[in-house]
Design an enzyme around this catalytic site. Structure first.
Site, short mmCIF file in Angstrom:
data_model
loop_
_atom_site.label_atom_id
_atom_site.label_comp_id
_atom_site.label_asym_id
_atom_site.label_seq_id
_atom_site.Cartn_x
_atom_site.Cartn_y
_atom_site.Cartn_z
N CYS A 1 47.99 36.86 33.40
CA CYS A 1 47.85 38.31 33.12
C CYS A 1 49.23 38.66 32.78
O CYS A 1 49.50 38.02 31.85
CB CYS A 1 47.63 39.13 34.36
SG CYS A 1 47.18 40.97 34.17
N ASP B 1 50.56 43.35 42.60
CA ASP B 1 50.16 44.99 42.83
C ASP B 1 50.36 45.49 44.05
O ASP B 1 50.85 46.68 44.36
CB ASP B 1 48.70 45.04 42.41
CG ASP B 1 48.44 45.36 41.01
OD1 ASP B 1 48.48 44.25 40.27
OD2 ASP B 1 48.25 46.56 40.48
C1 RUB Z 1 48.41 43.79 36.04
C2 RUB Z 1 48.55 42.77 37.22
C3 RUB Z 1 50.38 42.33 37.33
C4 RUB Z 1 50.59 43.27 38.33
C5 RUB Z 1 52.30 42.95 38.32
O1 RUB Z 1 47.30 44.30 35.90
O2 RUB Z 1 47.63 42.29 37.90
O3 RUB Z 1 50.13 41.19 37.58
O4 RUB Z 1 50.41 44.34 38.01
O5 RUB Z 1 52.79 43.40 37.24
P1 RUB Z 1 46.75 45.39 35.35
P2 RUB Z 1 54.51 43.91 37.11
O6 RUB Z 1 46.85 44.95 33.59
O7 RUB Z 1 45.24 45.71 35.74
O8 RUB Z 1 47.64 46.83 35.57
O9 RUB Z 1 55.14 42.96 37.67
O10 RUB Z 1 54.52 44.48 35.77
O11 RUB Z 1 54.64 45.12 38.10
#
Ligand code: RUB
Length: 311
Positions: free
Chosen positions: A127, A196
């Site tokens: 992701c 998350d």
């Molecule tokens: C994004 C996702 C990321 C986490 C952590 O999902 O799963 O791995 O949110 O991201 P989506 P960060 O694209 O559905 O929001 O490290 O930027 O907080």
């Protein structure tokens, strides 16, 4: 950040124009801060404006606890205040402190996590995680020669954001479809993903597919590290609340393809990885085992924060 009112911010989070758990938390908190700073009403009006903004922002996406933690932190300690000026000052100071801490956490996580990347390593990421990319970019900045394998991350294809961002930073990157992870795992030295939510028992909630990657890494004895600021740990999980896994529209999967309406399409966008599959969590307070999640919640977020905000 653009100047948007809280309704615009909530819509941008829903539509994923603002996405990633850390970014949505900071945007939600900024929106609460703006409500406070722009309000011209009396105490009752201000409190009802803040409450309306809080409810709307929290309804925008359900899974990332950082949004909940951020909004609670922004409004922490205003109960019992009896002047609108005091409430405004408190919310603005809280919000600025939250955003600053969260931005600084990205740098700290980068510095700590980069020590786990060796010269010549191949890192797999899933992701698009600001925290995970901060680690990769820091290792690159330190002159380590590393390669990255980035998953496409269906259906939203956040992998494209990742490969663009890494290419811009000068990091060599290869993109794969999500189902190719097992095929490439033999050439991977380290897996780095974001978070998350992390529950009090150390379960990681992250982008759908994360738990399969963790299983595959475990099978191949490849270390699996989670990059997560402490605001991703869930006080609500201490009270037994289950993390709500967001399910989005079927259109995000089937697009324009002809699929009969009778076919049920499911689109859960996050999944749960058990702590047994996580080697370490890189946080802004250091590298910790997933089983230390309870202590992070109680000692770092704190008893006051947890109990005052329990709803
Ligand atoms: C994004 C996702 C990321 C986490 C952590 O999902 O799963 O791995 O949110 O991201 P989506 P960060 O694209 O559905 O929001 O490290 O930027 O907080």
């Amino acid at each position: 950040m653009l100047n948007m009112n809280f309704e615009d911010v909530a819509k941008a989070i829903e539509s994923m124009d603002i996405r990633g758990a850390g970014r949505i938390a900071r945007a939600g908190v900024k929106a609460i801060c703006d409500v406070a700073s722009e309000s011209t009403g009396d105490l009752e009006t201000l409190l009802s404006e803040l409450e309306a903004a809080k409810v709307r922002i929290l309804a925008s996406r359900p899974t990332a606890i950082s949004l909940w933690n951020g909004v609670q932190a922004a409004m922490h300690g205003i109960d019992g205040m009896n002047s609108p000026e005091d409430v405004k000052a408190k919310v603005m100071a809280n919000s600025e402190a939250f955003i600053l801490r969260s931005e600084k956490a990205m740098e700290t996580i980068g510095r700590i996590g980069a020590k786990r990347i060796r010269d010549g390593d191949t890192v797999l990421t899933h992701c698009n995680s600001h925290a995970a990319l901060s680690v990769i970019k820091e290792a690159h900045r330190q002159g380590k020669k590393l390669k990255v394998i980035a998953t496409e991350s269906r259906p939203w294809r956040q992998g494209i954001i990742t490969v663009n961002e890494l290419t811009e930073a000068g990091v060599p990157v290869t993109m794969i479809v999500d189902s190719a992870v097992r095929s490439v795992m033999r050439s991977v030295d380290l897996v780095l993903v974001g978070a998350d939510t992390i529950t009090s028992s150390g379960v990681l909630i992250n982008k759908i597919g994360t738990s399969q990657i963790a299983l595959i890494a475990n099978e191949a004895r490849v270390p699996f590290l989670v990059c997560s600021e402490t605001y991703k740990f869930s006080p609500l999980s201490l009270f037994g609340d289950l993390v709500e896994i967001e399910e989005r529209d079927r259109k995000e999967i089937i697009g324009d393809a002809k699929v009969p309406d009778s076919v049920k399409v499911r689109n859960p966008v996050f999944d749960a990885t058990p702590p047994e599959y996580i080697d370490s969590i890189v946080t802004d307070i250091g590298m910790i085992p997933p089983f230390a999640a309870y202590e992070v919640i109680v000692k770092i977020l704190g008893h006051d924060f947890i109990f005052e905000n329990r709803e």
